[in-house]
Write a protein that holds these residues in place. Structure first.
Motif, PDB file in Angstrom:
ATOM      1  N   TRP B   3     -10.871   3.745   0.419  1.00 42.77           N
ATOM      2  CA  TRP B   3     -10.238   3.626  -0.896  1.00 42.77           C
ATOM      3  C   TRP B   3      -8.723   3.443  -0.751  1.00 42.77           C
ATOM      4  N   ASP B   6      -7.931  -0.021   0.387  1.00 38.00           N
ATOM      5  CA  ASP B   6      -8.210  -0.995  -0.672  1.00 38.00           C
ATOM      6  C   ASP B   6      -7.137  -1.009  -1.739  1.00 38.00           C
ATOM      7  N   ASN B   7      -6.533   0.162  -1.962  1.00 40.48           N
ATOM      8  CA  ASN B   7      -5.593   0.242  -3.072  1.00 40.48           C
ATOM      9  C   ASN B   7      -4.135   0.353  -2.653  1.00 40.48           C
ATOM     10  N   GLY B  11      -4.107  -3.550  -6.539  1.00 39.26           N
ATOM     11  CA  GLY B  11      -4.456  -2.636  -7.629  1.00 39.26           C
ATOM     12  C   GLY B  11      -3.289  -2.537  -8.582  1.00 39.26           C
ATOM     13  N   ASN B  12      -3.562  -1.941  -9.719  1.00 35.58           N
ATOM     14  CA  ASN B  12      -2.535  -1.907 -10.745  1.00 35.58           C
ATOM     15  C   ASN B  12      -2.396  -0.496 -11.289  1.00 35.58           C
ATOM     16  N   SER B  14      -0.415  -0.421  -7.540  1.00 37.00           N
ATOM     17  CA  SER B  14      -0.846  -0.106  -6.178  1.00 37.00           C
ATOM     18  C   SER B  14      -0.200   1.196  -5.725  1.00 37.00           C
ATOM     19  N   GLU B 182      -8.291  10.052  -4.242  1.00 34.31           N
ATOM     20  CA  GLU B 182      -7.076   9.582  -4.916  1.00 34.31           C
ATOM     21  C   GLU B 182      -6.076  10.737  -5.065  1.00 34.31           C
TER      22      GLU B 182
END
Lengths: 257, 232
Positions: B3, B6-7, B11-12, B14, B182
Motif C-alpha cells: 500500500w 502504491d500510494n 494518489g490524491n 500522495s 495507512e
C-alpha cells in the motif's frame, strides 16, 4: 472579534445546553469531557506516581524515563488514537471507544507526571536527605516525610501539566467521534458553522484555564511552611541554587499538545 | 507495505505530497519560534518584570489546547479559518512558549563574571551579545530548540482538525477506511521526520558549538533532563 461574540452568543443560547436529536448539548459534552479526563487522570496517577517516586528516590532508571518521554512527545496523538480505536474491541457495558481512548490518554499523560514526580524528589537537597538518614529515618520515612513534602510543588506541577495534556487530548479525540467539548469544534469545522467552532474553542479554553488555575492554587498550598519560595533569587546565582529555587516555587511543567 | 509503495508518489494526495505539506507546516514554526524567542529570552533574562510578564503570557497561551489555538489564531490575525497559515502561526506560538523558557534560562546561565570581563576588555553591547552571550547560551538554546522541533512535528498533525493537509490526513483516512497500514505509515513518518530534524539540530550544534563537544556527554544529558522536566 465578531466571531468571538458569535461564539459566546452560541454558548448562551439555552437550546445548545441540552442534547437533542440535532446534536450533543454543552452539559453532556462537558460531563463526558470531565469523566474521561477524571478516569484517565486516576490511572495516570496510579502508574506514574509510584514509578516517578522510585526513580526520584533511587536515582535508577532516569535515563530510560527521559528517552520514553521524548518518544511520547514525538508520538502524534491522533495517530495513536486512530490505531487503538480500531485495534481495541468494545467491551459490553462500557461506552463505545472508551477503553482505547482512555489507554491513549493515560499513555500520553504519564510522561509529564512522571517527570514531575522524579524531578520533585530530585530537587530535594542531598544533604537534607543524608541528614534524615543520619537521624535514623527509614527509606520509607525519608520518602514520606522529607522528599514528598519538599518536592510537592514540582509534583503538583507535574499533575498540572498532565491535567492540561489530558484536557487537550480529550478535545482532540472528538475528531474520531468521542463526544467531548471538542465535538463543537469538529462539528463546526465539518458543517462550516464558525460560531459553533468558536464556542467549542472558548469552552475548551475555559475548562483548561480553570483546571490549571485550581491546581496552581493547590500548588501554592502544598509548599511546606518554612520552605523559602524562591524569595532569595539574588543569592541563587549558581545553576544549582536556581534549580532549587525553581523547585520550591514549582516551575510549571508543561507539555505541548 | 504494498500500500505504501502504491500510494507514495501516486494518489490524491500522495504520501509524498503530505510529507511536503507536513514539512511546510512544521519547519517555519521551528525557525521563527527560535528566532523570536532569542530577543524575548534575552530581554526576560535582563529584566525581572519582563520575565514574569513574558513567561506569564506564554504559559497561558501554552495552556490552551492546540485545536483551540487553531480556531482563535485566525480571529486574532484576521486570517481565513481554513488557511494553512493558521496552523503555522499557532505552532509558532507554541514554539515560542516552549522556547522562551529555555532561552531565558540560557542567557541567565551566562555568568556575570564573563559578561563583566567582556565589558572590561572593551566589547560593545552588540559585540558582547553576539560574541559572548549568544555563543555561551548556545547549548541551552540548542536543547530547547530540539524539544520544540520534536513537539512541533508531532503537533502539526492536529491541523487535520481544521482540515489542513499534513501527515495527520493519513490518520483520518486510515481511520475511516480501517486501514492500519495507512495510520502506521503516518505515525512512522512523523517519528522519522522528528528524528531527522533532531539529527540535523544536534549536527548543527556540533558544528556551531564545537567547544560544547567535550562536555556534551554529561552536560547535554543534564540539559535534556532539565528540558524534559519543563516541557514534558
Amino acid at each position: 472579534m465578531d466571531l468571538i461574540i458569535q461564539g459566546f452568543a452560541w454558548i448562551f443560547t439555552p437550546a445548545h445546553w441540552t442534547t437533542t436529536v440535532f446534536g450533543t448539548g454543552i452539559l453532556d459534552a462537558l460531563t463526558q469531557h470531565l469523566i474521561l479526563t477524571g478516569i484517565s487522570l486516576f490511572f495516570t496517577i496510579l502508574i506514574a506516581i509510584p514509578i516517578g517516586f522510585y526513580i526520584g528516590h533511587t536515582g535508577r532508571g532516569r535515563g530510560i524515563a527521559i528517552i520514553l518521554s521524548n518518544v511520547a512527545r514525538a508520538l502524534p496523538t491522533l495517530g495513536l488514537l486512530s490505531v487503538l480505536i480500531l485495534f481495541i474491541p468494545d467491551v459490553a457495558g462500557i461506552p463505545s471507544n472508551y477503553i482505547p481512548n482512555i489507554v491513549v490518554f493515560v499513555l500520553l499523560g504519564i510522561p509529564a507526571l512522571l517527570a514531575g514526580a522524579y524531578a520533585g524528589l530530585e530537587s530535594v537537597d542531598r544533604q537534607t536527605i543524608d541528614a534524615a538518614r543520619a537521624v535514623g529515618m527509614t527509606e520509607w520515612q525519608i520518602l514520606q516525610k522529607v522528599e514528598i513534602p519538599l518536592g510537592a510543588a514540582l509534583i503538583v506541577g507535574g499533575l498540572r501539566a498532565t491535567s492540561l495534556q489530558l484536557v487537550s487530548t480529550v478535545t482532540i479525540s472528538s475528531l474520531l467521534g468521542q463526544v467531548s467539548l471538542g465535538s463543537f469544534i469538529s462539528n463546526g469545522v465539518a458543517t462550516n458553522d464558525y460560531p459553533q467552532m468558536m464556542a467549542g474553542a472558548i469552552l475548551v479554553a475555559a475548562l483548561a484555564l480553570i483546571i490549571d488555575g485550581l491546581l496552581a492554587v493547590v500548588q501554592r498550598f502544598v509548599v511546606p511552611r518554612g520552605v523559602s519560595r524562591g524569595a532569595n533569587d539574588r543569592r541563587n546565582t549558581t545553576a544549582r541554587g536556581r534549580k532549587a529555587a525553581a523547585a520550591t516555587q514549582g516551575t510549571p511543567i508543561t507539555e505541548g499538545i | 507495505m504494498q500500500w505504501v509503495w502504491d500510494n507514495f508518489f501516486f494518489g490524491n494526495p500522495s504520501i509524498w505530497q503530505l510529507v511536503l505539506d507536513h514539512l511546510s507546516l512544521s519547519v517555519p514554526p521551528i525557525i521563527i519560534g527560535f528566532l523570536v524567542s532569542i530577543p524575548l529570552g534575552f530581554w526576560a533574562s535582563r529584566n525581572r518584570v519582563a520575565r514574569s510578564v513574558l513567561l506569564g503570557i506564554f504559559s497561558v497561551l501554552y495552556t490552551l489546547p492546540s485545536p483551540v489555538l487553531f480556531v482563535l489564531v485566525p480571529v486574532a490575525f484576521g486570517l481565513a479559518i481554513l488557511d494553512s497559515k493558521n496552523v503555522v502561526v499557532a505552532l509558532t506560538v507554541y514554539a515560542v512558549a516552549i522556547m522562551i523558557r529555555s532561552s531565558t534560562d540560557a542567557f541567565l546561565s551566562v555568568s556575570s563574571d564573563v559578561r563583566e570581563s567582556a565589558r572590561a576588555v572593551g566589547f560593545s553591547a552588540v559585540q558582547r551579545f553576539f560574541g559572548v552571550e549568544l555563543p555561551l547560551a548556545g547549548p541551552v538554546l540548542l536543547a530547547g530548540v530540539r524539544v520544540v522541533s520534536v513537539s512541533t512535528v508531532s503537533l502539526a498533525t492536529v491541523g487535520a482538525f481544521i482540515g489542513i493537509p499534513s501527515l495527520g490526513n493519513l490518520f483520518q483516512d486510515g481511520f475511516k477506511s480501517s486501514l492500519y497500514i495507512e495510520i502506521w505509515t503516518g505515525i512512522v513518518l512523523v517519528l522519522i521526520i522528528a528524528a531527522i530534524f533532531d539529527l540535523i539540530l544536534s549536527g548543527l550544534g556540533r558544528l556551531l558549538l564545537p567547544w560544547n563537544r567535550r562536555t556534551t556527554r554529561r552536560g547535554a544529558s543534564r540539559l535534556v533532563a532539565k528540558e524534559a522536566v519543563w516541557t514534558s
